[in-house]
Design an enzyme around this catalytic site. Structure first.
Site, PDB file in Angstrom:
ATOM      1  N   ARG A 264      -4.426   0.605  -0.584  1.00 53.45           N
ATOM      2  CA  ARG A 264      -3.554   0.585  -0.643  1.00 53.45           C
ATOM      3  C   ARG A 264      -2.795  -0.861  -1.897  1.00 53.45           C
ATOM      4  NH1 ARG A 264      -1.083   1.135   5.436  1.00 53.45           N
ATOM      5  NH2 ARG A 264      -1.970   3.343   5.501  1.00 53.45           N
ATOM      6  N   ARG A 279      -4.341  -7.757   5.274  1.00 52.77           N
ATOM      7  CA  ARG A 279      -3.916  -7.208   5.198  1.00 52.77           C
ATOM      8  C   ARG A 279      -4.901  -6.620   3.227  1.00 52.77           C
ATOM      9  NH1 ARG A 279       1.047  -5.304   4.840  1.00 52.77           N
ATOM     10  NH2 ARG A 279       1.171  -6.978   6.656  1.00 52.77           N
ATOM     11  N   GLU A 351      -0.111  -5.421  14.579  1.00 52.01           N
ATOM     12  CA  GLU A 351      -0.574  -3.764  14.593  1.00 52.01           C
ATOM     13  C   GLU A 351      -1.659  -3.576  14.079  1.00 52.01           C
ATOM     14  OE1 GLU A 351       2.153  -2.119  11.328  1.00 52.01           O
ATOM     15  OE2 GLU A 351       1.186  -0.344  11.423  1.00 52.01           O
ATOM     16  N   SER A 354      -1.087   2.920  14.806  1.00 45.29           N
ATOM     17  CA  SER A 354       0.788   3.019  14.660  1.00 45.29           C
ATOM     18  C   SER A 354       0.649   4.917  14.661  1.00 45.29           C
ATOM     19  CB  SER A 354       0.827   2.331  12.781  1.00 45.29           C
ATOM     20  OG  SER A 354       2.537   3.370  13.482  1.00 45.29           O
ATOM     21  N   ARG A 392      -9.307  -4.438  11.009  1.00 40.86           N
ATOM     22  CA  ARG A 392      -8.121  -5.238  11.882  1.00 40.86           C
ATOM     23  C   ARG A 392      -8.566  -5.285  13.175  1.00 40.86           C
ATOM     24  NH1 ARG A 392      -2.152  -4.401  10.467  1.00 40.86           N
ATOM     25  NH2 ARG A 392      -1.928  -5.318   8.261  1.00 40.86           N
TER      26      ARG A 392
END
Length: 427
Positions: A264, A279, A351, A354, A392
């Site tokens: 990303r 991130r 998070e 999801s 994560r």
RNA sequence: GGAAGCGUGGCCGAGUGGUUUAAGGCAGUGCUCUUGAAAAGCACCGAGGGCUGAUACCCCUCCGUGAGUUCGAAUCUCACCGCUUCCGCCA
């Protein structure tokens, strides 16, 4: 993509429901485009029918050796008119398509209205955050203290938002992947798939990343015409397995699990989570994907979310489950649960998964269908969820399982994949 | 990378400018016959879109994709994509 029939029937109501997620649907533009499309399409099809009939007549006359000049004269004027109509219709349909591809999904009725993440609703909590009798370190200090996490090396060889892992930590990362894949295939009935890490634009259009979110992606230039993109999630290649397919009824539900890296660009998140592994431009994820009958998709969402929760429970990581409000959901989703894991160093939940039901939104873009009990093709419902984000999860383990001396205990559930290593220490 | 060949419905496969509305077969579905099954016979049997109250009729589009030639293209031309075979290279 939304059902165009629904928009024709009641654009005003659709606009209102989209307003709940902060999207302004331009009803006037849609209705103008539709009205023109209808006129031009009718005229085009009429002209095509006339041309077909006359051409057939010429063929019949020639077959009998008769004179065709009268019919040829009649059809002569039709060519230019038809061409102009077809060009205009093509342009209109392209415009309408582009318009519809930019419209997000309708939120499900069970989703709470809200502007942004402050409107999200906590559904449940699992586990109790541990209390520490020593100063808590974050995963960067812990990993660098172990000499097994090296951000400087990654900056040197690539740039920021990448990481190098070594030794026991690299092994723990791999163990997490194996553990997650094994749980989902053995206990939850998913079929493991290995897929390409680069995809074409059509696949990205199918799941909804294109045309709107190109700036979030890494593009791999080849020729201008067929560029590829690094996948931002395994959702893209895996969901597109059913693009342009009609799945037999008895094959449903389809349940796939895939481990892939995800890439990303994180455009627009400058300054956010710059420290550590939270991130990254590249991270690994184990992804769950399901294709189901429409009437089963909301039960499937609950089940899929529970499958992701199982991983956190087995790892004994405290987490909470949050129902995203209308304003915080992704573009393609009708309903989304986020799972947020407890991070002691940040003293908050972050998070880690999801899980979304896209209903027929992606399926309509992909022409992904199944043959229903009546034998007719019908759009599938698609779902996916992280099960889990590996990077994560690693962060969460480091921080939740840290010891006073800077070592990190390996969660019991992972030990079968750790070759007897039960604690990460500086070597 | 070089050379040659090939892309037609779920599958096989005919079709090289016009009565093609894509032949025929296999598979599938229904029916007849049969105690049942098989066999045989009969029928049905692609997708998308438009119109519509309608899953009825009718119309349009689709033979790898996109352009072009023509009154008319599965068929002719060009480009691209994919597959197969041979050569080269390679984990």
């Amino acid at each position: 993509m939304l059902d165009i029939q629904l928009l024709r029937r009641d654009a005003a109501q659709v606009a209102e429901r989209l307003g709940a997620r902060g999207f302004t649907f331009d009803t006037t533009r849609f209705e103008a485009l539709e009205a023109e499309r209808k006129t031009i399409q009718t005229r085009t099809q009429d002209a095509q029918a006339r041309r077909n009939a006359l051409s057939k007549q010429i063929g019949m006359l020639k077959g009998k050796g008769e004179d065709t000049t009268a019919v040829m004269a009649e059809v002569a004027g039709l060519g230019d008119e038809l061409k102009a109509l077809e060009t205009r219709l093509g342009a209109l349909q392209g415009e309408l398509d582009g318009f519809l591809l930019g419209v997000p999904n309708l939120p499900h009725e069970s989703v709470a209205p809200g502007k942004d993440e402050t409107g999200n609703v906590e559904v449940s909590r699992w586990g109790t955050p541990r209390s520490f009798d020593f100063p808590v370190r974050d995963h960067v200090d812990l990993g660098e203290g172990l000499a097994q996490l090296d951000f400087a090396a990654a900056v040197k060889i690539t740039g920021s938002r990448f990481v190098v892992m070594k030794g026991g930590l690299a092994r723990l990362h791999r163990a997490l992947v194996q553990f997650m894949l094994d749980v989902h295939t053995r206990e939850h009935g998913y079929t493991e798939v290995y897929v390409p890490y680069m995809v074409n634009a059509e696949s990205l259009r199918g799941t909804g990343q294109l045309p709107k979110f190109e700036e979030d992606l890494f593009r791999v230039p080849r020729t201008d015409a067929d560029r590829l993109y690094l996948i931002p999630t395994a959702e893209v290649p895996v969901t597109n397995l059913v693009r342009d397919e009609i799945v037999p009824l008895d094959a449903l539900p389809l349940k796939f699990v895939a481990h892939t890296p995800c890439f990303r660009s994180e455009a627009g998140s400058y300054g956010r989570d710059t420290r550590g592994m939270i991130r990254q431009h590249q991270f690994d994820k184990v992804e769950l994907v399901q294709m189901v009958k429409p009437e089963e998709s909301y039960d499937a969402l609950e089940a899929l979310t529970a499958h992701a929760e199982t991983i956190l429970q087995k790892l004994e990581l405290p987490y909470r489950k949050v129902l995203l409000c209308t304003g915080d959901m992704g573009f393609s989703s009708a309903k989304t649960y986020d799972l947020e894991v407890w991070l002691p160093a940040q003293n908050t939940y972050r998070e880690i998964s999801s899980c979304s039901n896209f209903e027929a939104f992606q399926a309509r873009r992909m022409q992904a269908r199944f043959r229903n009990a009546q034998g007719k093709p019908e759009l599938l419902h698609t779902l996916n969820g992280s099960g889990l984000a590996v990077g994560r999860t690693l962060v969460a383990i480091l921080e939740n399982y840290q010891n006073a001396d800077g070592s990190v205990t390996v969660p019991e559930a992972l030990q079968p994949w750790m070759a007897g290593c039960s604690c990460l220490r500086r070597e």
